[in-house]
Enzyme design. Structure first.
Site, short mmCIF file in Angstrom:
data_model
loop_
_atom_site.label_atom_id
_atom_site.label_comp_id
_atom_site.label_asym_id
_atom_site.label_seq_id
_atom_site.Cartn_x
_atom_site.Cartn_y
_atom_site.Cartn_z
N ASP A 176 0.91 -1.15 0.00
CA ASP A 176 0.00 0.00 0.00
C ASP A 176 0.95 1.20 0.00
O ASP A 176 1.54 1.52 1.03
CB ASP A 176 -0.87 0.02 1.26
CG ASP A 176 -1.75 1.26 1.31
OD1 ASP A 176 -1.55 2.16 0.48
OD2 ASP A 176 -2.62 1.33 2.19
N HIS A 177 1.12 1.82 -1.16
CA HIS A 177 2.22 2.79 -1.28
C HIS A 177 2.06 3.96 -0.30
O HIS A 177 3.01 4.66 0.01
CB HIS A 177 2.36 3.29 -2.72
CG HIS A 177 1.30 4.28 -3.11
ND1 HIS A 177 0.10 3.90 -3.64
CD2 HIS A 177 1.27 5.62 -3.03
CE1 HIS A 177 -0.63 4.96 -3.86
NE2 HIS A 177 0.04 6.03 -3.51
N HIS A 239 -5.73 2.82 1.85
CA HIS A 239 -5.15 4.03 2.42
C HIS A 239 -5.88 4.55 3.67
O HIS A 239 -5.27 4.81 4.69
CB HIS A 239 -5.14 5.16 1.39
CG HIS A 239 -4.58 4.77 0.07
ND1 HIS A 239 -3.62 3.81 -0.09
CD2 HIS A 239 -4.82 5.24 -1.18
CE1 HIS A 239 -3.31 3.69 -1.36
NE2 HIS A 239 -4.02 4.55 -2.04
N1 LIG Z 1 -0.05 3.06 -12.56
C1 LIG Z 1 -0.04 3.45 -11.31
O1 LIG Z 1 0.31 4.60 -10.98
C2 LIG Z 1 -0.47 2.49 -10.22
C3 LIG Z 1 -0.58 2.99 -8.91
C4 LIG Z 1 -0.92 2.11 -7.87
C5 LIG Z 1 -1.13 0.77 -8.16
N2 LIG Z 1 -1.02 0.30 -9.45
C6 LIG Z 1 -1.22 -1.13 -9.68
O2 LIG Z 1 -0.08 -1.65 -10.35
C7 LIG Z 1 -0.45 -2.67 -11.25
C8 LIG Z 1 0.03 -2.33 -12.64
O3 LIG Z 1 -0.57 -1.12 -13.06
P1 LIG Z 1 -0.13 -0.36 -14.40
O4 LIG Z 1 -0.84 0.95 -14.36
O5 LIG Z 1 1.33 -0.37 -14.57
O6 LIG Z 1 -0.82 -1.30 -15.52
P2 LIG Z 1 -0.57 -1.27 -17.09
O7 LIG Z 1 0.00 0.02 -17.52
O8 LIG Z 1 -1.86 -1.74 -17.70
O9 LIG Z 1 0.54 -2.40 -17.29
C9 LIG Z 1 0.23 -3.77 -17.30
C10 LIG Z 1 1.50 -4.55 -17.56
O10 LIG Z 1 1.16 -5.94 -17.57
C11 LIG Z 1 1.60 -6.52 -18.80
N3 LIG Z 1 0.67 -7.56 -19.20
C12 LIG Z 1 -0.70 -7.50 -19.19
N4 LIG Z 1 -1.21 -8.70 -19.55
C13 LIG Z 1 -0.16 -9.52 -19.78
C14 LIG Z 1 -0.03 -10.89 -20.12
N5 LIG Z 1 -1.11 -11.66 -20.30
N6 LIG Z 1 1.21 -11.40 -20.24
C15 LIG Z 1 2.30 -10.64 -20.08
N7 LIG Z 1 2.25 -9.34 -19.74
C16 LIG Z 1 1.03 -8.78 -19.58
C17 LIG Z 1 1.66 -5.38 -19.78
O11 LIG Z 1 2.61 -5.73 -20.78
P3 LIG Z 1 2.36 -5.61 -22.36
O12 LIG Z 1 1.46 -4.43 -22.56
O13 LIG Z 1 3.73 -5.44 -22.90
O14 LIG Z 1 1.71 -6.92 -22.71
C18 LIG Z 1 2.15 -4.25 -18.90
O15 LIG Z 1 3.54 -4.34 -18.76
C19 LIG Z 1 -1.97 -2.80 -11.13
O16 LIG Z 1 -2.27 -3.79 -10.18
C20 LIG Z 1 -2.40 -1.45 -10.59
O17 LIG Z 1 -3.60 -1.51 -9.86
C21 LIG Z 1 -0.70 1.14 -10.47
#
Ligand SMILES: NC(=O)c1ccc[n+]([C@@H]2O[C@H](COP(=O)([O-])OP(=O)(O)OC[C@H]3O[C@@H](n4cnc5c(N)ncnc54)[C@H](OP(=O)(O)O)[C@@H]3O)[C@@H](O)[C@H]2O)c1
Length: 485
Positions: A176-177, A239
């Site tokens: 939980d950042h 949070h």
């Molecule tokens: N973004 C934020 O600021 C943030 C903040 C807090 C928490 N989070 C959490 O962090 C996690 C990631 O979030 P994100 O925003 O980074 O998501 P995202 O931008 O949608 O990235 C998803 C990642 O997963 C990969 N992926 C998806 N399906 C795949 C599959 N079947 N096989 C292999 N790779 C796959 C994608 O790679 P490809 O596109 O190359 O396939 C991409 O690298 C989530 O749980 C989110 O709730 C994110």
């Protein structure tokens, strides 16, 4: 941390580029990533190592906000590798195992970071287990899991059950950042490294506690995620209830992870569970005007973008003290703060006019953007007989430690996971208890005929019903931080 490989699943995603890689590089610049380490990214697209390195640098330049030492960057980037594969395919994990084998000298520890859609958490852990990559003969194996951790009690229990078939609890780091934020960690320091607050930190002196996490932004193109989740799951489960625990918990026996987590769990166990009929009395859920017209939101969406909930903690310290928690999107300001409002003095012997409104003391723990602490107390207005005015004692991190003193939360969390300190991560029982508290509230607000969402204006402080929630108890929302009067 002699030899360590950090494997980031989902390295081509937003979180890795925006937060994880910039945090890891800054740790390297600060000489906190010691020994021989490598970062191996794994995701679906077919990037080369060079493409990953280029995107990583772009992310640092765009999001990091610190000075980049180019010599250090050159050293760091040569430790970045990319492997393409599919989370649901075991063959991709066999390939990962083989590639890691050829990259690493033994023994080598491994930190697996799941920066992936939550639907893949168990898939990935299963596949790591099946391909022998959780075995600890050649160093420790730990897994960091991003939020959200389930969508209700049942789903959280299922994820816990599934991953605990492969991992021990002490190998799991549920993130939980918020807990990585310096100002959040300072809550325990303020409470337990000082003697002046703790004696009054209870029902005898505190009238109510208010916790606000307000966002100025709306959906920011995340309707696909947010519209299925809403504010209670997105902000309260992690949070806001974490903040409540830090304010309300008893002093832990030590600063060790499980001593801290035991106290957090204990206080959540004492949070009163609402019956279906009580939910309406103690909570207001709302939606900002125009939400339904946002791109990607389903027709007639009942997703709440605002919630104010009055909690009670049924124990000796807090009996009868309301804890008001609120969070919303499209609010007037982006800010997070905790306000402790103290009781009025039991007797005022000053010759004050009739119905004189006396302001009671408030202590405000300011999390962002005003990072510090404010203490409001009464003072005499000069040249009056006994008129009083509230004045503010303020402490700001930037004044004492400099403008750039506060590191990114992910730096601290990544380092702690590497060092094996789980104090700032969520244990399985805590994740389930938080859902136990919130599930009845989410459920009661799902029926629009019974409990219609309160509509509020954009750039406001939420629906008037949320003000009434406090006014009914002769309280009102207080802005304790920043320049509010
Ligand atoms: N973004 C934020 O600021 C943030 C903040 C807090 C928490 N989070 C959490 O962090 C996690 C990631 O979030 P994100 O925003 O980074 O998501 P995202 O931008 O949608 O990235 C998803 C990642 O997963 C990969 N992926 C998806 N399906 C795949 C599959 N079947 N096989 C292999 N790779 C796959 C994608 O790679 P490809 O596109 O190359 O396939 C991409 O690298 C989530 O749980 C989110 O709730 C994110």
């Amino acid at each position: 941390m002699d030899r360590t490989t950090i494997v980031i699943f989902g390295i081509s995603g937003d979180l890795a580029q925006r937060k994880l890689i910039p945090a890891l590089f800054n740790l390297y610049q600060k000489k906190r990533l010691k020994g021989d380490f490598k970062i191996v990214g794994f995701a679906g697209r077919s990037w080369s190592d060079e493409e990953l390195r280029k995107i990583a640098r772009e992310g640092i330049d765009k999001f990091a906000g610190y000075q980049v030492n180019d010599d250090k960057w050159h050293e760091f980037k040569n430790r970045l590798y990319y492997i393409s594969g599919k989370f649901q395919e075991e063959s991709s994990f066999t390939n990962l195992a083989n590639q890691l084998e050829s990259l690493e000298d033994k023994p080598a520890n491994r930190l697996y970071y799941l920066a992936t859609p939550p639907s893949f958490f168990t898939n990935i852990i299963d596949n790591l287990g099946r391909t022998g990559q959780i075995d600890e003969e050649n160093g420790w194996r730990r897994v960091v899991i991003e939020k959200p951790f389930g969508t209700d009690l049942e789903s959280a229990k299922k994820i816990n059950h599934d991953i605990l078939k492969v991992l021990r609890e002490d190998q799991i780091y549920r993130i939980d950042h918020y807990l990585g934020k310096e100002t959040v960690q300072n809550i325990l320091i303020a409470r337990f490294a000082n003697t002046i607050f703790e004696p009054v930190w209870n029902r005898n002196y505190i009238s109510n506690v208010q916790i606000t996490v307000a966002e100025k932004v709306g959906l920011e193109h995340r309707a696909g995620y947010y519209d299925t989740v809403g504010v209670v799951r997105d902000m309260f489960q992690n949070h806001l209830l974490q903040l409540l625990s830090l304010v309300a918990m008893e002093p832990p026996a030590s600063y060790k992870a499980n001593d801290q987590r035991d106290e957090k769990v204990k206080v959540l166990k004492a949070v009163r569970r609402f019956t279906h009929d009580e939910v309406k009395k103690y909570s207001v859920l709302g939606q900002y005007r125009g939400y339904k017209e946002e791109e990607g939101v389903v027709e007639n969406s009942q997703t709440p973008t605002y919630a104010a909930i009055q909690f009670f903690i049924d124990n000796w310290r807090w009996q009868g003290v309301p804890f008001y928690l609120r969070s919303g999107k499209m609010m007037a300001e982006k800010m997070s703060e905790i306000v402790i409002q103290f009781k009025c003095p039991p007797h005022l012997m000053f010759p004050l006019p009739e119905n004189y409104k006396f302001t009671s003391n408030t202590l405000s723990l300011c999390l962002q953007p005003d990072e510090g602490i404010h203490l409001k107390f009464e003072t005499k207005v000069p040249d009056t007989i006994a008129e009083t005015k509230s004045v503010d004692l303020e402490y700001h991190y930037k004044d004492v430690f400099g403008e750039k003193s506060i590191p990114e939360a992910y730096e601290r969390l990544l380092l702690d996971a590497l060092l094996g300190d789980a104090a700032l991560f969520t244990r399985s029982d805590r994740s389930e208890i938080a859902w136990e508290i919130l599930d009845p509230i989410i459920e009661a607000w799902q029926n629009p005929n019974e409990n219609p969402l309160a509509i509020y204006e954009q750039n406001s402080w939420g629906p008037k019903e949320a003000d009434e929630l406090l006014n009914n108890q002769e309280h009102s929302w207080i802005h304790g931080c920043g320049n509010h009067s």
